[in-house]
Design an enzyme around this catalytic site. Sequence first.
Site, PDB file in Angstrom:
ATOM      1  N   ASN A 207      49.758  61.385 150.099  1.00 26.68           N
ATOM      2  CA  ASN A 207      48.306  61.181 150.013  1.00 26.68           C
ATOM      3  C   ASN A 207      47.835  60.444 151.263  1.00 26.68           C
ATOM      4  OD1 ASN A 207      48.305  58.210 149.474  1.00 26.68           O
ATOM      5  ND2 ASN A 207      49.479  58.892 147.686  1.00 26.68           N
ATOM      6  N   LYS A 338      40.709  52.474 132.760  1.00 27.39           N
ATOM      7  CA  LYS A 338      42.015  52.288 133.424  1.00 27.39           C
ATOM      8  C   LYS A 338      42.531  50.866 133.231  1.00 27.39           C
ATOM      9  CE  LYS A 338      42.753  55.075 136.911  1.00 27.39           C
ATOM     10  NZ  LYS A 338      42.591  55.684 138.224  1.00 27.39           N
TER      11      LYS A 338
HETATM   12  O1  PMT Z   1      45.879  52.295 151.969  1.00 24.32           O
HETATM   13  P1  PMT Z   1      44.440  52.432 152.413  1.00 24.32           P
HETATM   14  O2  PMT Z   1      44.242  53.596 153.340  1.00 24.32           O
HETATM   15  O3  PMT Z   1      43.892  51.143 152.950  1.00 24.32           O
HETATM   16  O4  PMT Z   1      43.568  52.808 151.124  1.00 24.32           O
HETATM   17  C1  PMT Z   1      43.422  51.878 150.109  1.00 24.32           C
HETATM   18  C2  PMT Z   1      43.496  52.523 148.733  1.00 24.32           C
HETATM   19  C3  PMT Z   1      42.301  53.453 148.544  1.00 24.32           C
HETATM   20  C4  PMT Z   1      44.790  53.325 148.569  1.00 24.32           C
HETATM   21  C5  PMT Z   1      43.486  51.344 147.700  1.00 24.32           C
HETATM   22  O5  PMT Z   1      42.312  50.588 147.876  1.00 24.32           O
HETATM   23  C6  PMT Z   1      43.558  51.855 146.275  1.00 24.32           C
HETATM   24  O6  PMT Z   1      42.580  52.182 145.651  1.00 24.32           O
HETATM   25  N1  PMT Z   1      44.801  51.906 145.737  1.00 24.32           N
HETATM   26  C7  PMT Z   1      45.063  52.504 144.413  1.00 24.32           C
HETATM   27  C8  PMT Z   1      45.038  53.990 144.564  1.00 24.32           C
HETATM   28  C9  PMT Z   1      45.481  54.710 143.336  1.00 24.32           C
HETATM   29  O7  PMT Z   1      46.466  55.364 143.380  1.00 24.32           O
HETATM   30  O8  PMT Z   1      44.741  54.538 142.270  1.00 24.32           O
HETATM   31  P2  PMT Z   1      45.170  55.104 140.816  1.00 24.32           P
HETATM   32  O9  PMT Z   1      43.911  55.108 140.081  1.00 24.32           O
HETATM   33  O10 PMT Z   1      45.918  56.380 140.945  1.00 24.32           O
HETATM   34  O11 PMT Z   1      46.169  54.007 140.252  1.00 24.32           O
HETATM   35  C10 PMT Z   1      45.718  52.886 139.547  1.00 24.32           C
HETATM   36  C11 PMT Z   1      46.687  51.733 139.720  1.00 24.32           C
HETATM   37  O12 PMT Z   1      47.953  52.077 139.140  1.00 24.32           O
HETATM   38  C12 PMT Z   1      46.982  51.342 141.139  1.00 24.32           C
HETATM   39  O13 PMT Z   1      47.103  49.929 141.157  1.00 24.32           O
HETATM   40  C13 PMT Z   1      48.299  52.004 141.437  1.00 24.32           C
HETATM   41  O14 PMT Z   1      49.049  51.263 142.414  1.00 24.32           O
HETATM   42  C14 PMT Z   1      48.990  51.956 140.093  1.00 24.32           C
HETATM   43  N2  PMT Z   1      49.904  53.086 139.838  1.00 24.32           N
HETATM   44  C15 PMT Z   1      49.448  54.361 139.811  1.00 24.32           C
HETATM   45  C16 PMT Z   1      50.314  55.390 139.498  1.00 24.32           C
HETATM   46  C17 PMT Z   1      51.671  55.083 139.247  1.00 24.32           C
HETATM   47  N3  PMT Z   1      52.538  56.049 138.964  1.00 24.32           N
HETATM   48  N4  PMT Z   1      52.089  53.817 139.287  1.00 24.32           N
HETATM   49  C18 PMT Z   1      51.236  52.813 139.570  1.00 24.32           C
HETATM   50  O15 PMT Z   1      51.643  51.647 139.615  1.00 24.32           O
END
Ligand code: PMT
Length: 402
Positions: A207, A338
């Site tokens: 990503n 979430k």
């Molecule tokens: O890295 P940059 O270019 O600076 O961009 C920053 C960012 C946009 C990546 C960052 O600010 C951000 O939003 N990170 C979370 C991105 C994400 O994957 O969101 P999510 O909605 O898919 O996940 C929610 C949370 O669960 C996150 O804390 C993620 O780390 C965690 N997660 C998700 C999936 C997974 N299998 N395990 C996790 O721990």
Amino acid sequence: MHQRRILVAVTGGIAAYKIPEVVRVFRRADQVVRCIMTSAATEFVTPLVLQTLTGEPVRTALLDPAEEGEIDHIDLADWAELLVVAPATANSLAKLAHGLADDLVSAVALATRAPVLVAPAMNVNMWNHPATRANLETLIERGVRIVGPGEGELACGWLGAGRMSEPAEIAAAAELLLASKSLADEVVLVTAGGTREPVDAVRFLGNRSSGKMGFAVAGEAARRGARVVLVAGPSAVETPPGVERVNVESALEMRDAVRSVWSEATVAIMAAAVADFRPAQALDRKIRKEDLAPDAGLTLELVRNPDILAEISKDRGSRIVVGFAAESHDVIDSAIRKLERKGCDLLVANDVSREASGFDSDTNAVIFVWPGGEIEELPTLPKTDVAAQLVDRVEKLREARR
Ligand code: PMT
């Protein structure tokens, strides 16, 4: 915060005329202030003014036997709990970035172990020059904090960026830095960057996460005195000073790395963009299209990755756990859902559909979502400022628990 030892280093720009007011703001806040000056600075404000306001002798020369006899430059560097270089001219920024030590200010800046705050002031073209930008980047990467400059009419007659920040802004930035040992007892685990899920020997599913957001959080926590372990997916961003970095590629590797520091961690901030799915099978050789029937497509079977955040939230004990959420629509509603699903103490939602926000930009527009649905929306800010705001919230959570 009283009686903190602030060393103000004045370099030779017209904005030096504002330094007596900077000193007065610090003194009104009951801080102990000493000043050092370059000889050019003494053309704009006299040492006697600063000596009168601080009640301390003002040093201006590096190798003056009389001045060195009073308190030598290394003692001065050690004395400071905070070094404030204001105004910082283009020349002084260059000296700091390149580690020169040919006058009192640059020598003290090189010798001190205190945090350094720099308030640049110069002509707009000097500020925008690639050399100054590069020097600034070097300093920021090294953990130096920059306040300003502001925009407006400059003393040289030009209009634009280059005005030294106002004394109150410099004092506020200094206060933040002086508060920087507030996480001294914490072990902060940060995840950052995107994961790569192997498809075959040369391909992966990935990503657009650059790591900038998570690295900024790690740097901020380290500046505040925490031990920081940064579990990072592939990223070109430089590791912030004082941060222990563990490199990983896939979500499974990230989970292993998180688990291996979990027993020591007191705070977890999960900014990584973790792939929710991975190919069911990763081939250890390259898939070649010649091996497939002509015109045949390829179907990848994906399986779910573990949700690392949800897993650690369940086992958090007294730890503070912060999640991030990258959302492109229904930002607040889906962030609230979430937060509940993942069970964390705070969720940082970013609207990745907005310009200059989310993946790979230097700025981010985030909303803090709290259990119970309370929200705090921040304006678009540099990721370093978002990180500072976030770590402030973590500190408040910690205080509330105490
Ligand atoms: O890295 P940059 O270019 O600076 O961009 C920053 C960012 C946009 C990546 C960052 O600010 C951000 O939003 N990170 C979370 C991105 C994400 O994957 O969101 P999510 O909605 O898919 O996940 C929610 C949370 O669960 C996150 O804390 C993620 O780390 C965690 N997660 C998700 C999936 C997974 N299998 N395990 C996790 O721990």
